[in-house]
Write a protein that holds these residues in place. Structure first.
Motif, mmCIF file in Angstrom:
data_model
loop_
_atom_site.group_PDB
_atom_site.id
_atom_site.type_symbol
_atom_site.label_atom_id
_atom_site.label_comp_id
_atom_site.label_asym_id
_atom_site.label_seq_id
_atom_site.Cartn_x
_atom_site.Cartn_y
_atom_site.Cartn_z
ATOM 1 N N HIS A 164 0.812 -1.209 0.000
ATOM 2 C CA HIS A 164 0.000 0.000 0.000
ATOM 3 C C HIS A 164 0.850 1.266 0.000
ATOM 4 C CE1 HIS A 164 -2.118 -3.223 2.145
ATOM 5 N NE2 HIS A 164 -3.260 -2.663 1.804
ATOM 6 N N LEU A 165 0.414 2.241 -0.770
ATOM 7 C CA LEU A 165 0.879 3.620 -0.629
ATOM 8 C C LEU A 165 -0.304 4.394 -0.063
ATOM 9 C CD1 LEU A 165 3.129 5.774 -1.199
ATOM 10 C CD2 LEU A 165 1.918 6.242 -3.331
ATOM 11 N N VAL A 166 -0.192 4.823 1.186
ATOM 12 C CA VAL A 166 -1.313 5.432 1.903
ATOM 13 C C VAL A 166 -1.077 6.927 2.041
ATOM 14 C CG1 VAL A 166 -2.618 5.428 4.064
ATOM 15 C CG2 VAL A 166 -1.696 3.284 3.166
ATOM 16 N N LEU A 167 -2.100 7.718 1.727
ATOM 17 C CA LEU A 167 -1.977 9.166 1.831
ATOM 18 C C LEU A 167 -3.342 9.778 2.131
ATOM 19 C CD1 LEU A 167 -1.766 10.792 -1.697
ATOM 20 C CD2 LEU A 167 -2.177 8.362 -1.393
ATOM 21 N N PRO A 168 -3.370 11.019 2.612
ATOM 22 C CA PRO A 168 -4.650 11.650 2.939
ATOM 23 C C PRO A 168 -5.572 11.746 1.726
ATOM 24 C CG PRO A 168 -2.848 12.860 3.951
ATOM 25 C CD PRO A 168 -2.226 11.865 3.016
ATOM 26 N N LYS A 169 -6.850 11.489 1.970
ATOM 27 C CA LYS A 169 -7.838 11.497 0.902
ATOM 28 C C LYS A 169 -8.022 12.896 0.317
ATOM 29 C CE LYS A 169 -11.366 8.872 1.597
ATOM 30 N NZ LYS A 169 -12.665 8.345 2.106
ATOM 31 N N GLU B 25 -7.410 12.021 -6.372
ATOM 32 C CA GLU B 25 -6.858 10.963 -7.207
ATOM 33 C C GLU B 25 -5.576 11.439 -7.883
ATOM 34 O OE1 GLU B 25 -9.693 9.452 -9.942
ATOM 35 O OE2 GLU B 25 -11.169 8.942 -8.388
ATOM 36 N N PRO B 26 -4.691 10.511 -8.196
ATOM 37 C CA PRO B 26 -3.436 10.905 -8.842
ATOM 38 C C PRO B 26 -3.637 11.228 -10.316
ATOM 39 C CG PRO B 26 -3.552 8.532 -8.700
ATOM 40 C CD PRO B 26 -4.768 9.056 -7.973
ATOM 41 N N TRP C 234 0.856 12.898 -7.371
ATOM 42 C CA TRP C 234 0.047 13.796 -6.560
ATOM 43 C C TRP C 234 0.858 15.058 -6.259
ATOM 44 C CZ3 TRP C 234 0.123 8.571 -5.718
ATOM 45 C CH2 TRP C 234 -1.102 7.905 -5.605
ATOM 46 N N ARG C 235 0.157 16.185 -6.170
ATOM 47 C CA ARG C 235 0.780 17.361 -5.579
ATOM 48 C C ARG C 235 0.298 17.443 -4.139
ATOM 49 N NH1 ARG C 235 1.647 23.696 -7.408
ATOM 50 N NH2 ARG C 235 2.235 24.404 -5.321
ATOM 51 N N ASN D 52 3.489 21.671 -1.204
ATOM 52 C CA ASN D 52 4.515 22.190 -2.113
ATOM 53 C C ASN D 52 5.482 21.111 -2.585
ATOM 54 O OD1 ASN D 52 3.570 24.894 -1.968
ATOM 55 N ND2 ASN D 52 4.509 25.077 0.059
ATOM 56 N N VAL D 53 4.978 19.869 -2.629
ATOM 57 C CA VAL D 53 5.813 18.731 -3.008
ATOM 58 C C VAL D 53 5.101 17.889 -4.065
ATOM 59 C CG1 VAL D 53 6.790 16.548 -2.174
ATOM 60 C CG2 VAL D 53 7.015 18.612 -0.791
ATOM 61 N N TRP D 54 5.851 17.428 -5.048
ATOM 62 C CA TRP D 54 5.348 16.440 -5.996
ATOM 63 C C TRP D 54 5.695 15.051 -5.471
ATOM 64 C CZ3 TRP D 54 2.013 18.078 -9.368
ATOM 65 C CH2 TRP D 54 2.142 19.333 -9.976
ATOM 66 N N LEU D 55 4.694 14.180 -5.378
ATOM 67 C CA LEU D 55 4.902 12.786 -5.003
ATOM 68 C C LEU D 55 4.642 11.920 -6.225
ATOM 69 C CD1 LEU D 55 5.257 10.385 -3.017
ATOM 70 C CD2 LEU D 55 2.797 10.588 -2.525
ATOM 71 N N CYS D 56 5.640 11.138 -6.620
ATOM 72 C CA CYS D 56 5.547 10.296 -7.817
ATOM 73 C C CYS D 56 5.716 8.839 -7.402
ATOM 74 C CB CYS D 56 6.632 10.667 -8.823
ATOM 75 S SG CYS D 56 6.746 12.441 -9.181
ATOM 76 N N ALA D 57 4.828 7.975 -7.891
ATOM 77 C CA ALA D 57 4.878 6.562 -7.515
ATOM 78 C C ALA D 57 4.721 5.692 -8.750
ATOM 79 C CB ALA D 57 3.776 6.241 -6.505
ATOM 80 N N ARG D 58 5.581 4.674 -8.837
ATOM 81 C CA ARG D 58 5.509 3.706 -9.929
ATOM 82 C C ARG D 58 5.385 2.318 -9.294
ATOM 83 N NH1 ARG D 58 5.551 -0.798 -13.104
ATOM 84 N NH2 ARG D 58 6.584 -0.515 -15.129
#
Length: 251
Positions: free
Chosen positions: A82-87, A91-92, A101-102, A105-111
């Protein structure tokens, strides 16, 4: 990190429910965003995580793998990570194989890798969170983060991601993933099927745990056995907290 796979379900339960955790500061200082990456989320394992979780991190980039062996399955370890983050971050946005996701002030990138990947809500107890779930006996993730101030808008981020490089050609056969990150670090991780700590090479140097820092991030750093926590905040400046016999002291 645990030296061996642990299937303990009784005793002291660790509060560390995920193997990797990212905290993004709320500019208002009220509600920081917490992102977690791991196998079992709030499961019964006393270690607070799946027995087979293995990962390596270099700056903002992470390679995570969970490949279940027969004993894992017999112990009832869920075949998912799981990659868990605030709702509230929604959606990404999909770009090639990346989910983005932004978060403030951060870009989160997941593959992710898995038989099936989907965005799912969590239980009512964690109704304010959502999870990108990779399902299957073999799952893996590459995640990376970058400040908007450094990378720019979404179009600039896509150009930056095009300069990264993922090699998964040996993942199915050997559990090996390689990633050239947004920061320019080359990370190679080989999963240990019956162990608890994967083999890792960062920028050509093999990871040796006795030399691995306790903390290493753009803002905080603590070398192993140093007794010194260093904080470098763009707004608050540089601080050092040293552990001493009579208690910690700021320097």
């Amino acid at each position: 990190l645990e030296p061996t796979r642990s299937y303990q379900v009784e005793g002291t339960i660790s509060a560390q429910y995920v193997t990797y955790k990212l905290v993004v500061r709320d500019p208002e200082g009220i509600n920081n965003a917490v992102v977690g990456l791991g196998g079992t989320y709030h499961g019964s394992q006393a270690t607070g995580r799946s027995p087979g979780d293995q990962y390596v991190q270099q700056q903002g980039a992470v390679i995570f793998q969970l490949i279940l062996n027969d004993r894992d399955l017999q112990a009832g370890v869920p075949a998912r990570s799981h990659l868990v983050l605030p709702k509230r971050y929604g959606e990404p946005t999909k770009y090639k194989n990346w989910y983005i996701w932004r978060i403030e002030n951060v870009w989160l990138c997941a593959r992710p890798w898995g038989d099936k990947v989907s965005l799912q809500p969590l239980s009512r107890k964690y109704k304010d969170y959502q999870a990108m779930v990779a399902e299957g006996r073999k799952t893996a993730w590459v995640t990376d983060v970058a400040r908007v101030a450094d990378v720019g808008d979404f179009e600039s981020l896509k150009q930056a991601l095009d300069k990264t490089l993922i090699d998964d050609s040996e993942w199915e056969s050997q559990g090996r993933l390689s990633y050239l990150s947004l920061a320019g670090d080359r990370i190679v991780m080989t999963y240990q099927q019956n162990g608890a700590i994967g083999d890792a090479v960062v920028n050509g140097e093999k990871r040796i745990l006795k030399n691995w820092p306790v903390l290493e991030s753009p803002y905080t750093k603590q070398e192993l056995y140093s007794g010194l926590l260093e904080v470098d905040d763009p707004k608050l400046g540089k601080w050092q907290l040293r552990g001493k016999l009579m208690g910690p002291e700021w320097e």
